[in-house]
Write an enzyme that holds these catalytic residues in place. Structure first.
Site, short mmCIF file in Angstrom:
data_model
loop_
_atom_site.label_atom_id
_atom_site.label_comp_id
_atom_site.label_asym_id
_atom_site.label_seq_id
_atom_site.Cartn_x
_atom_site.Cartn_y
_atom_site.Cartn_z
N CYS A 64 0.83 -1.34 -0.07
CA CYS A 64 0.04 -0.11 -0.04
C CYS A 64 0.77 1.16 0.09
CB CYS A 64 -0.74 0.28 1.32
SG CYS A 64 -1.91 -1.59 1.22
N ASP A 96 -2.84 -4.16 7.83
CA ASP A 96 -4.26 -5.11 7.92
C ASP A 96 -4.12 -6.38 7.29
OD1 ASP A 96 -4.64 -3.04 9.51
OD2 ASP A 96 -6.62 -2.48 8.65
N ASP A 138 -4.49 1.47 5.49
CA ASP A 138 -5.86 1.85 5.97
C ASP A 138 -5.84 2.97 7.23
OD1 ASP A 138 -6.80 0.01 4.68
OD2 ASP A 138 -7.83 -1.04 6.17
N LYS A 139 -4.90 2.65 8.29
CA LYS A 139 -4.82 3.66 9.38
C LYS A 139 -3.62 4.68 9.12
CE LYS A 139 -7.33 0.71 11.00
NZ LYS A 139 -7.18 -0.19 10.08
N CYS A 209 -5.48 -1.26 -1.54
CA CYS A 209 -6.58 -2.21 -1.99
C CYS A 209 -7.61 -1.50 -3.02
CB CYS A 209 -7.33 -2.91 -0.92
SG CYS A 209 -6.29 -3.93 0.00
N GLU A 459 -9.60 -6.01 13.43
CA GLU A 459 -10.47 -6.26 12.41
C GLU A 459 -10.52 -7.63 12.07
OE1 GLU A 459 -9.56 -3.10 9.22
OE2 GLU A 459 -9.23 -4.85 8.12
N SER A 485 -13.42 -4.72 8.45
CA SER A 485 -12.55 -4.19 7.36
C SER A 485 -13.63 -3.38 6.26
CB SER A 485 -11.87 -5.11 6.59
OG SER A 485 -11.34 -4.72 5.14
#
Length: 588
Positions: A64, A96, A138-139, A209, A459, A485
């Site tokens: 990512c 994740d 994500d975070k 993603c 998650e 998620s």
């Protein structure tokens, strides 16, 4: 525009003696400081310019953020071309994808706080004049934005971009397909050879993603908030046009510095936060944003809870036909005009505020004015909305008095009544699901996975995807005080508050209890009398603490509940004015 006077924030006009960084560069007593800068290759001219931090998470822990390598260089070029001195630094990320479905996932949400804290430490520790922040997984997106709002220096956020979708059996696919395919193999509807082919095909490039999961949802949130290079979020991470995005970010942060604003806390207003919620609702975005938007608000000193999120979600139409509930990926949104298509359509029909500020100094409505109309397939018009209200609802009732989140996007039925099957941890639930030791009509309760109880609020995409892959996605419901998620689909309810570990009603559920979930009415009810619940509460004892030392123990001791963003400090941080004029012996 000019920023309003704030005695607690330094005057940030470029070229003035009041640059924050002058505290580290001006005067005889700063000779050692300048020596460190010279050791990094800076000369008199570079030292005299504004110092702009450029933070990313480039590294090899997840694909990512691997787009950041080149993109950071483009942003530094932009800063240099606009007359600043870029200062690159990095912060952490926790994947994740790699952390999923084991103890490592407990460090995912915690990493958001580490990212924000580390940005604060570097920006204030080095007195940088501005900040460009990259996010990828994500975070990292909310963590960087939280750090920007906390520091409140001239800032521009940049999303590193998503991966391109893969192709398998003639269809676009993403990593989500592999999670669900594991369950399909267990159910006998897919072979292991097919799964291996899918594994190799699903993620053909670096980048986050590809679906409207947490990363792309938060990227759209950055657009709606006005904190990023306009209409850049949906550009795939591997596209060459990202060079221009990085360079413009560098020019923008210098422009903000020159004009004195707008600073992050002038941009992140209540209206802007409502805009952020609206774009989540309209695109069927990740339930995790109901944690992240309140946390961003908290940094600005604004009380904005899951209730505020729910209010916007309920009034905003769902118009994005995007994965996981729909068909399309981020690349498809880019090809029909980007996030601005969604924003313009929502402003046009009164579902977003057009008068909020952006990093350009222009309003959001001005920035999206030239966006094309929705294509009708990837993004629909409001008049032809997929659903009349948002893709996520906040459920309340005697089981979750402070709320729980259900993504309704893509659900065939919004009402479910079933009997409880209680698991004391995610691990217990996964073991039973692997063994297919559960039944249609059950509500699977996974408790003690909240911010405190986990600790870390794991998650559960691995669990939910297994259930969906086994063909049980809407035949059972799943309720947890943990997280899901952005890729999760099915009758899955998360973020139950208050959590079981601190005495929430989820900890009082017993096997066989009847539970009714109503996504239409936004309610969740445990069919047990108040008297019986009171007796169970009197008999309840807290589960044992799982982590008595290390990071997770510190996190559990400070973290709040999910409905308020799972934050770890008092919010609205202030920093003393350290602006420093010339003193005797200062360098000219």
């Amino acid at each position: 525009m000019s920023a309003p006077s704030d005695p607690k924030q330094p005057n940030a006009k470029a070229g003035s003696e009041n640059l924050r960084s002058r505290i580290t560069t001006d005067g005889i007593d700063r000779t050692p400081h300048r020596a460190f800068m010279r050791a990094m290759g800076l000369d008199d001219a570079a030292i005299a310019k504004p110092m702009i931090g450029v933070v990313s998470q480039k590294g090899e822990v997840t694909p990512c953020n691997m787009t950041h390598y080149d993109q950071v260089e483009y942003a530094k070029e932009g800063v240099s071309m606009a007359g600043g001195t870029p200062r690159e630094f990095t912060t952490i990320s926790v994947s994740d994808g790699v952390g999923m479905n084991h103890e490592g996932m407990k460090f995912s949400l915690v990493s958001r706080e580490i990212i924000a804290d580390s940005i604060e430490a570097v920006i204030h520790g080095h007195a940088y004049d501005g900040l460009i922040g990259y996010g990828g997984c994500d975070k990292t997106l909310p963590g960087v934005i939280m750090g920007m709002v906390r520091c409140n220096v001239p800032s521009v956020f940049v999303y590193g971009g998503s991966a391109l979708p893969g192709r398998f059996k003639g269809q676009d696919v993403s990593v989500l397909n592999t999670y669900e395919a594991v369950g399909a193999v267990q159910a006998g509807t897919m072979t292991e050879d097919e799964l291996a082919q899918l594994e190799e095909a699903c993620k053909p490039t670096i980048g986050a993603c590809a679906g409207q999961f947490t990363a792309n949802t938060m990227a759209m949130v950055s657009e709606a908030l006005g904190l990023t290079v306009p209409n850049s979020a949906m550009i795939p991470g591997v596209y060459s046009s990202r060079r221009g995005v990085g360079q413009r970010a560098g020019a923008l942060v210098m422009d903000i510095l020159e004009r004195g604003g707008p600073l992050p806390r002038e941009i992140v207003t209540r209206k802007a936060l409502e805009n952020a919620c609206a774009i989540v609702a309209a695109t069927g975005g990740s339930t995790n944003t109901a944690l992240h938007i309140p946390a961003i608000a908290h940094e600005a000193g604004i009380s904005f809870t899951a209730d505020d999120v729910a209010e916007v979600l309920q009034r905003t139409p769902f118009i994005g036909n995007l994965r996981p509930g729909g068909k399309y990926h981020a690349k498809d949104v880019y090809e029909i005009g980007g996030a601005h298509v969604v924003i313009k359509e929502l402003i046009k029909h009164g579902f977003m505020h057009g008068d909020t500020l952006t990093v350009t100094g222009r309003t959001l409505a001005e920035e999206v004015a030239d966006a094309p109309e929705p294509d009708g397939e990837v993004i629909r018009t409001v008049t032809e909305a997929i659903m009349p209200s948002g893709g996520v609802v906040v459920l309340k009732g005697n089981l979750c008095p402070d709320g729980a989140l259900l993504k309704v996007a893509g659900l065939k039925s919004l009402v479910f009544t079933g009997t409880a099957r209680v698991f004391e941890s995610e691990d217990e639930a996964v073991e039973s699901v692997h063994a297919r030791d559960y039944e249609a009509g059950q509500v699977l309760i996974v408790r003690n996975e909240g911010p405190v109880g986990g600790p870390g609020m794991r998650e559960m995409l691995g669990l939910t995807a297994l259930i969906y892959g086994q063909g049980m996605g809407e035949k059972v419901a799943l309720l947890t005080d943990g997280r899901f998620s952005g890729a999760t689909r099915g009758m899955c309810i998360g973020h139950a508050a208050p959590e079981a570990a601190i005495g929430g009603p989820l900890g009082l559920v017993r096997n066989g209890d009847t539970i009714t979930i109503d996504g239409k009415a936004a309610t969740i009810t445990l069919d047990v009398s108040e008297e019986e619940l009171a007796q169970r509460k009197a008999d309840w004892t807290a589960p044992p603490t799982l982590h008595r030392g290390g990071l997770l123990s510190k996190y559990a001791a400070t973290v709040g509940q999910a409905n308020a963003g799972a934050v770890t400090h008092a919010g609205n941080a202030q920093w003393p004015d350290q602006s420093r004029g010339k003193i005797k012996g200062a360098r000219s």
